[in-house]
Scaffold this motif. Structure first.
Motif, short mmCIF file in Angstrom:
data_model
loop_
_atom_site.label_atom_id
_atom_site.label_comp_id
_atom_site.label_asym_id
_atom_site.label_seq_id
_atom_site.Cartn_x
_atom_site.Cartn_y
_atom_site.Cartn_z
N LEU A 196 8.87 -10.87 -6.70
CA LEU A 196 7.70 -10.18 -6.15
C LEU A 196 6.46 -11.07 -6.20
CD1 LEU A 196 8.07 -6.61 -7.79
CD2 LEU A 196 9.13 -7.50 -5.72
N SER A 197 6.69 -12.39 -6.36
CA SER A 197 5.54 -13.27 -6.61
C SER A 197 4.64 -13.45 -5.38
CB SER A 197 6.02 -14.64 -7.10
OG SER A 197 6.82 -15.22 -6.09
N SER A 198 5.11 -13.02 -4.21
CA SER A 198 4.24 -13.13 -3.02
C SER A 198 3.11 -12.10 -3.06
CB SER A 198 5.07 -12.92 -1.75
OG SER A 198 5.75 -11.68 -1.83
N LEU A 199 3.27 -11.04 -3.85
CA LEU A 199 2.27 -9.96 -3.86
C LEU A 199 0.93 -10.45 -4.37
CD1 LEU A 199 4.29 -6.88 -5.18
CD2 LEU A 199 3.34 -7.19 -2.88
N LYS A 200 -0.14 -10.07 -3.64
CA LYS A 200 -1.48 -10.44 -4.06
C LYS A 200 -2.31 -9.20 -4.38
CE LYS A 200 -2.82 -12.82 -0.40
NZ LYS A 200 -3.54 -13.74 0.51
N ILE A 201 -2.05 -8.14 -3.61
CA ILE A 201 -2.88 -6.94 -3.73
C ILE A 201 -2.02 -5.69 -3.63
CG2 ILE A 201 -4.57 -5.58 -2.40
CD1 ILE A 201 -5.65 -8.74 -1.95
N LEU A 202 -2.34 -4.72 -4.48
CA LEU A 202 -1.62 -3.45 -4.45
C LEU A 202 -2.60 -2.34 -4.11
CD1 LEU A 202 0.40 -3.80 -7.79
CD2 LEU A 202 1.16 -4.40 -5.47
N GLY A 203 -2.10 -1.31 -3.45
CA GLY A 203 -2.99 -0.19 -3.12
C GLY A 203 -2.30 1.13 -3.32
N THR A 204 -3.09 2.18 -3.57
CA THR A 204 -2.53 3.53 -3.62
C THR A 204 -3.40 4.47 -2.80
OG1 THR A 204 -3.68 4.58 -5.46
CG2 THR A 204 -1.89 3.09 -6.03
N VAL A 205 -2.78 5.53 -2.35
CA VAL A 205 -3.48 6.49 -1.50
C VAL A 205 -2.77 7.84 -1.51
CG1 VAL A 205 -2.16 5.74 0.55
CG2 VAL A 205 -4.32 6.96 0.87
N GLY A 206 -3.53 8.88 -1.26
CA GLY A 206 -2.93 10.18 -0.96
C GLY A 206 -3.12 11.22 -2.03
N GLU A 207 -3.31 10.81 -3.26
CA GLU A 207 -3.43 11.78 -4.37
C GLU A 207 -3.95 11.00 -5.58
OE1 GLU A 207 0.46 12.73 -5.99
OE2 GLU A 207 1.30 11.17 -4.72
N TYR B 70 0.87 -1.19 0.00
CA TYR B 70 0.00 0.00 0.00
C TYR B 70 0.90 1.23 0.00
CZ TYR B 70 -4.10 2.76 1.61
OH TYR B 70 -5.15 3.64 1.74
N THR B 71 0.92 1.97 -1.10
CA THR B 71 1.86 3.09 -1.19
C THR B 71 1.20 4.28 -1.90
OG1 THR B 71 4.18 3.63 -1.66
CG2 THR B 71 3.02 2.39 -3.35
N ALA B 72 1.99 5.32 -2.15
CA ALA B 72 1.45 6.55 -2.73
C ALA B 72 1.86 6.68 -4.19
CB ALA B 72 1.95 7.75 -1.94
N PRO B 73 1.01 7.29 -5.01
CA PRO B 73 1.36 7.49 -6.42
C PRO B 73 2.71 8.18 -6.60
CG PRO B 73 -0.95 7.99 -6.10
CD PRO B 73 -0.38 7.73 -4.73
N THR B 74 3.05 9.11 -5.71
CA THR B 74 4.31 9.82 -5.87
C THR B 74 5.50 8.86 -5.77
OG1 THR B 74 5.57 11.73 -5.14
CG2 THR B 74 4.43 10.50 -3.42
N ALA B 75 5.39 7.87 -4.90
CA ALA B 75 6.46 6.88 -4.77
C ALA B 75 6.53 6.04 -6.05
CB ALA B 75 6.21 5.98 -3.56
N ILE B 76 5.38 5.67 -6.58
CA ILE B 76 5.35 4.87 -7.81
C ILE B 76 5.99 5.66 -8.94
CG2 ILE B 76 3.86 3.70 -9.49
CD1 ILE B 76 1.79 3.42 -7.15
N ARG B 77 5.60 6.93 -9.06
CA ARG B 77 6.15 7.74 -10.16
C ARG B 77 7.65 7.92 -10.00
NH1 ARG B 77 1.22 10.80 -9.46
NH2 ARG B 77 2.34 12.10 -7.99
N SER B 78 8.10 8.11 -8.78
CA SER B 78 9.52 8.31 -8.58
C SER B 78 10.29 7.02 -8.91
CB SER B 78 9.77 8.82 -7.16
OG SER B 78 10.75 8.10 -6.51
N LEU B 79 9.76 5.87 -8.52
CA LEU B 79 10.44 4.60 -8.80
C LEU B 79 10.38 4.24 -10.28
CD1 LEU B 79 9.35 2.66 -5.60
CD2 LEU B 79 11.61 3.60 -6.12
N MET B 80 9.30 4.63 -10.92
CA MET B 80 9.16 4.44 -12.37
C MET B 80 10.32 5.11 -13.10
SD MET B 80 5.30 5.35 -13.49
CE MET B 80 5.53 6.14 -15.06
N GLY B 81 10.71 6.26 -12.57
CA GLY B 81 11.78 7.06 -13.18
C GLY B 81 13.12 6.32 -13.19
#
Ligand code: PRX
Length: 640
Positions: free
Chosen positions: A367-378, A345-356
């Motif tokens: 990352l195969s343990s991941l089942k669900i992703l979330g975003t919050v804050g903006e 569960y993280t923020a779009p700004t973190a995703i955008r920065s890591l995308m860069g």
């Protein structure tokens, strides 16, 4: 064991939603039945939005920590409650089981008591992301003290203002905090915040960085020494204070459109039920799942989805001390791989920065343990959504886009992972119990579509259990800010779109609040801080689109005096803002101007400044009402 109130299908969602609106007492009464109470409620809900007065589980007695700790001891004693990953990957992580956490919370609750803290007292917590922060929060709740956590990035001045507003008598802090390559001297910031303070009696300091600190005799004590003292006294358990359902659980300060942050107050019972309910449903939490919320506990997301939601559900909450880009941009992925994280569960700004950073940092990370992703804050832009979906979720993890606010305590609009449909950049459907409405400026419901969608200001028609109860020490302010703009509605301050199916897309704030990297900052606050600089005559702050931060801060400044050149003045202004608020409020751009566009009545026309900052200098609309239209030309030409 699963959760009987977990919604498993679209049909069940529809049913739950209908019941929650038709008969909220029955709906929330049933859910309340899955918690531990010291006394049952007399009435599930009583409310009006005019005072406002909102009471959930009226007459009930409880302690939230019994629901987060004691009730799990029978079956989950050895289950990890908190897994803690330190800033430095070389340092050992910590696993704190429910049994450990219970013991540590009781111990520290006894420390608080032996230092004089009583039910209803305000305890300010200013710490880095170490388990002791969660322990301090829960220890306050255990004895009925009201915690007020302040994010470790705020300045001494911001802390001083919050201490004063809350009339806090106690502080829990650390010597310092690690964040990436930085070592933040928290205790020394607290010392500065306490200059001239007359209410704080005791500062409890937890050791983390071993930075040199000054300890003032009679005021400052070490966490570790105090724990030893209560151990010597043989104090192991600490009875959970009996709290009324509506007693305040915590205060959390947040920015509004005025210069002064507001102390949002949440109440014990409703907050507990709602954070648990949303945690279990939005993330479709299953026993044993490892939930990694990357927020800081200094913000509401950390309160609700690192501490109270997961722990009241007997979940395992992963707490990370550092930042996503240190020692490199693969840190989140390392953590997910290392602990086999199931929910991120993280923020779009973190995703955008890591995308860069491209896909390099993902190489070799499982990352195969991941089942669900979330975003919050903006709002999340589609590009970031698809990157998250493709490269992190490998197209097999539902993404929940969760819309909510400090004032709402928990998630109000979101899809339920894998249960209701996701739609990129749309928060989608309201949670059961949440009744959104889009209104125009006059408060009338929007019934006409524009380009196929309804568009308006987002309000909520009726309370949900974790509705803001008041703003600390000033109920009138709560009424004015949230319940007076439109009669009988809670006004969110956000604009939104709605489609034919009832999905919502949040477009952003419609007031003078900025959302910078998912952090809420009032333009007036930043202006006040800039104006503290001796050379500044006046300033105006607006937001503009920023690739990574979502919004950047653009400041127009009228400067008088001959000190230094422009570059130096810029640096000085940034330093001033850092001192007054904290580094998160530093403007990204400062343009020096000789005047600001004002109406004849002296009001700054922000609309024009916003357009110029956004680079839309062609179409500025009507400027004829301006006192001096010439100033607009000058500002346009000097745009940076
Ligand atoms: O503008 C909305 C935005 O963040 C604001 C609330 O900020 P804060 O109280 O700091 O709480 C942030 C974490 C809950 C809202 O008024 N916001 C929050 N979540 C979303 C969002 N905007 C769009 N989409 C979201 N999912």
């Amino acid at each position: 064991m699963s959760y009987p109130y977990q919604i498993k299908s679209l049909e069940q969602y529809k049913e739950a939603y209908k019941q929650s609106v038709d008969n909220p007492d029955l709906f929330w009464g049933n859910i309340g039945g899955y918690f531990q109470w010291k006394r049952r409620w007399e009435k599930v809900l009583e409310w009006n939005f005019t005072e406002p007065k909102i009471e959930w589980y009226k007459g009930a007695k409880l302690n939230i920590t019994e629901n987060c700790l004691d009730r799990h001891l029978k079956t989950l004693a050895n289950t990890p409650a908190i897994i803690w990953e330190p800033n430095d990957p070389e340092e050992h992580h910590r696993v704190i089981t429910y049994k450990d956490l219970y013991t540590k919370v009781c111990q520290f609750a006894n420390v608080l008591k032996s230092n004089g803290v009583k039910k209803g007292d305000r305890v300010c917590i200013y710490m880095g992301m170490i388990p002791e922060l969660a322990i301090a929060v829960l220890a306050c709740a255990r004895i009925g003290a009201i915690h007020s956590v302040i994010f470790g990035g705020f300045s001494a001045q911001s802390i001083a203002d919050r201490l004063y507003d809350a009339q806090a008598e106690y502080i829990v802090t650390c010597d310092g905090a690690y964040r990436g390559a930085k070592d933040i001297p928290l205790k020394s910031v607290i010392d500065d915040a306490l200059i001239g303070n007359r209410t704080v009696k005791r500062v409890i300091v937890c050791t983390r960085t071993r930075t040199a600190v000054s300890m003032i005799k009679g005021r400052d004590v070490w966490w570790e020494d105090e724990v030893k003292k209560v151990e010597t006294l043989g104090l192991v358990d600490c009875p959970a204070e009996e709290m009324d359902a509506e007693d305040p659980l915590f205060i959390l300060y947040t920015s509004g459109s005025t210069g002064k942050p507001k102390g949002v107050v949440h109440a014990c019972a409703g907050y507990m039920v709602y954070t648990n309910y949303t945690f279990v449903n939005v993330f479709q939490y299953q026993r044993g799942d490892i939930h990694f919320c990357t927020a800081d506990i200094g913000w509401i997301t950390g309160h609700s989805y690192i501490v109270y939601g997961p722990l009241s559900a007997g979940g395992t909450s992963l707490m990370f001390e550092g930042i996503p880009t240190w020692p490199d941009a693969g840190r989140f992925w390392d953590i997910i791989d290392k602990f086999k994280v199931n929910i991120l569960y993280t923020a779009p700004t973190a995703i955008r920065s890591l995308m860069g950073f491209g896909l390099g940092p993902l190489q070799g990370k499982n990352l195969s343990s991941l089942k669900i992703l979330g975003t919050v804050g903006e709002p999340i832009n589609e590009e970031a959504w698809h990157w998250y979906d493709e490269h992190i979720g490998k197209k097999k993890c539902p993404i929940v886009d969760t819309w909510w606010q400090t004032e709402t305590g928990g998630i109000l609009i979101s899809n339920l992972a894998g249960v209701t449909l996701a739609k990129p950049s749309w928060a989608t459907l309201p949670m059961p119990g949440v009744q959104p409405i889009l209104v125009d400026e006059n408060g009338k419901e929007v019934t006409e579509k524009e380009d196929g969608l309804y568009k308006g200001n987002l309000c909520i028609k009726a309370p949900w259990p974790s509705t803001i109860r008041t703003t600390y020490g000033d109920h009138e302010r709560c009424k004015k800010n949230y319940f007076s703009t439109y009669e009988n509605l809670y006004f969110t301050g956000d604009g939104a779109l709605k489609d034919e199916e009832g999905n919502y897309r949040i477009t952003g704030r419609v007031d003078d609040v900025l959302n910078v990297s998912g952090h809420r900052i009032g333009t007036a606050e930043v202006e006040n801080a800039i104006n503290m600089h001796a050379g500044v005559v006046e300033s105006a702050v607006v937001g503009y689109p920023h690739d990574i931060k979502g919004q950047g801060i653009y400041a127009y400044v009228i400067f008088q005096g001959s000190h230094g050149d422009e570059a130096m003045r810029r640096k000085d202004i940034l330093q001033t803002v850092t001192r007054i608020i904290g580094a998160i409020a530093k403007p990204d751009k400062i343009q020096f101007v000789s005047g600001l566009p004002k109406t004849r009545s002296g009001k700054i026309m922000r609309r024009i400044l916003r357009k110029i900052a956004e680079g839309e200098t062609q179409n500025l609309g009507d400027t004829t009402t301006l006192l001096d239209p010439g100033v607009v030309e000058e500002i346009k030409n000097g745009k940076i």
